[in-house]
Write an enzyme that holds these catalytic residues in place. Structure first.
Site, short mmCIF file in Angstrom:
data_model
loop_
_atom_site.label_atom_id
_atom_site.label_comp_id
_atom_site.label_asym_id
_atom_site.label_seq_id
_atom_site.Cartn_x
_atom_site.Cartn_y
_atom_site.Cartn_z
N CYS A 1 77.69 90.27 50.36
CA CYS A 1 76.37 90.88 50.35
C CYS A 1 75.75 90.89 51.73
O CYS A 1 74.79 90.17 51.99
CB CYS A 1 75.48 90.11 49.38
SG CYS A 1 75.79 90.65 47.73
N GLU A 2 76.38 91.66 52.60
CA GLU A 2 75.73 91.93 53.89
C GLU A 2 76.40 93.13 54.53
O GLU A 2 77.61 93.31 54.43
CB GLU A 2 75.72 90.69 54.79
CG GLU A 2 76.92 90.40 55.59
CD GLU A 2 76.61 89.30 56.61
OE1 GLU A 2 76.25 88.20 56.17
OE2 GLU A 2 76.71 89.57 57.82
N TYR B 1 94.58 83.81 62.70
CA TYR B 1 93.11 83.72 62.71
C TYR B 1 92.46 84.51 61.56
O TYR B 1 91.38 85.06 61.74
CB TYR B 1 92.56 84.17 64.07
CG TYR B 1 93.14 83.40 65.23
CD1 TYR B 1 92.85 82.05 65.39
CD2 TYR B 1 94.02 83.99 66.13
CE1 TYR B 1 93.39 81.32 66.45
CE2 TYR B 1 94.57 83.26 67.18
CZ TYR B 1 94.26 81.93 67.33
OH TYR B 1 94.80 81.21 68.36
#
Ligand code: LLP
Length: 432
Positions: A362-363, A391
């Protein structure tokens, strides 16, 4: 498609990794899924082991920088292929020891080691602690004294080389949180101090100039700066270093048009430069450690996602939202790093659209990429994001309490889980 010999399109038109159908993997293990080509990981490990053996002095050792991908299976692979390990935390050290990596082949790094870290490293008998500065040398000395040992230590220095411009002895690049700068004279003073400490056994020096380095030039320049420094140290103290750890940073190709360097050849050139400089300064040839991380596991990793939703904003962009995102691959959100992606169901088709590949968090910043070329992505398709072995899992988080994906390793055409999928219970397991 990104050119990698282990990536093929099978008869069904699906992406295959190491000959294994990615759609079959997605069905068997679910998505999101980290897929790791173990055959490729091992062959990258062998490149370093063989090149170091062929070109460097006896006693030299390549270490796998476990920060790139740390789990027990990877530590075991490194041990089996003859590599040591670079660890930077108690968690990485614990994992390495649990995988029975010999402690003497472990180098413990970190710019802010806690007293607990240092105690654990000493008690475990790690081969080397890379001390980040004078204060840390004092702490290691005091803690080693308490355990009645002389701890072998490398002093981490910053040579002042920008690997992407080749500029040497640039004080700009010594203004970093790691290590003791050579150009300011602090490295020499710290060495003088280290040699006075009773419980410090200074084996040599460590440096790491950066990541994604495509040719031998910056490494050779590092050798020049380091040998000049070693000569200064010898002039002042009479001390000669038996070990030089030149760090990692060997590049991988993330996008079409990039070519992965020939790391065996880079190592040969580094060794040649080292021999030349040692002759020039009449300095005994030191053993060498290298710490490749990304190049060992990066290209061997593919992440599989399932497309959940597709939408087009009139006059705007085309969004493809998948069941993972910054939680399992924060590299775009953090660095704007680009990864190649494709629809695994139709891997042989030429992309016909350019999308925003969005994650599930949610972003708005939760994106895996923008301007990502894909072929007709639709709900239910499997999207493969390439070169995610380094990574990604190691930087994964539980943001939004999304469980982290499992890792499945492929070897000889067979798959096995090496890290199981997290559950929502795992995610809440620490809550009191
Ligand atoms: N040795 C030291 C002391 C390091 O700091 C690093 C990486 C390595 C070895 C391994 O470097 P490599 O061969 O993997 O380039 N999270 C970033 C990369 C951070 C690298 C940090 N240090 C990324 O996703 O690109």
């Amino acid at each position: 498609m990104l050119h990698q010999t282990n990536l093929t399109v099978n008869e069904a038109g699906h992406l295959a990794v190491g000959g294994v159908d990615t759609l079959a993997l997605a069905r068997e293990y679910g998505t999101p899924l980290y897929v790791l080509d173990e055959d490729m990981v091992r062959s990258r490990m062998r490149v370093y082991v063989q090149a170091v053996k062929a070109h460097m002095r006896a006693g030299s050792l390549p270490l796998f920088a476990s920060k790139a991908l740390c789990c027990k299976a990877l530590c075991r692979m490194a041990k089996e292929e003859g590599m040591g390990l670079d660890v930077v935390s108690a968690g990485e050290l614990y994992t390495a020891l649990a995988a029975e990596v010999p402690a003497e082949n472990i180098c413990f790094h970190g710019n802010a080691k806690t007293e607990e870290d240092i105690r654990y490293a000493i008690a475990s008998g790690v081969g080397y602690i890379a001390a980040d500065g004078e204060e840390e040398l004092e702490r290691i000395d005091a803690l080693a004294a308490r355990s009645s040992v002389r701890q072998r230590v490398l002093l981490r220095v910053t040579p002042g080389i920008d690997p992407h411009t080749f500029a040497a002895v640039n004080t700009g690049v010594v203004d970093v949180k790691f290590g003791v700068p050579i150009p300011t004279g602090q490295a020499l003073e710290a060495t003088v101090r280290a040699l006075e400490m009773e419980h410090i056994d200074l084996a040599g020096f460590h440096c790491h100039i950066g990541s994604q380095i495509f040719d031998a030039g910056p490494f050779c320049l590092t050798v020049d700066v380091m040998l000049d420094f070693l000569d200064q140290v010898r002039g002042r103290t009479g001390y000669t270093a038996e070990l030089l750890n030149l760090g990692g940073g060997f590049a991988v190709a993330y996008e079409e048009g990039e070519t992965a360097p020939d790391c065996g050849e880079m190592i040969r050139l580094m060794a040649e430069r080292l021999t030349e400089r040692c002759e020039q300064y009449d300095y005994p040839l030191p053993a060498v450690m290298l710490e490749p991380g990304r190049d060992i596991v990066g290209a061997a990793g593919v992440t599989l996602y399932t497309v959940q939703n597709v939408k087009s904003v009139p006059g705007g962009r085309h969004y493809v939202a998948v069941d993972g995102g910054m939680g399992d691959n924060p590299r775009y959100a953090l660095y704007g790093a680009r990864h190649t992606a494709l629809v695994a169901d139709r891997a042989g088709e030429i992309p016909d659209t350019s999308v925003v590949l969005a994650g599930r968090c949610c972003e708005s910043g939760d994106l895996i990429g923008e301007n990502v070329p894909l072929h007709s992505p639709r709900q239910g398709d499997t999207v493969a994001v390439l070169v995610t072995g380094a990574y990604n899992y190691s930087m994964a988080s539980n943001y939004n309490r999304v469980p982290r994906p499992p890792i499945v390793a492929l070897k000889d055409g067979k798959s096995r889980l090496i890290v199981r999928r997290e559950t929502v219970e795992d995610v809440a397991a620490l809550d009191l």
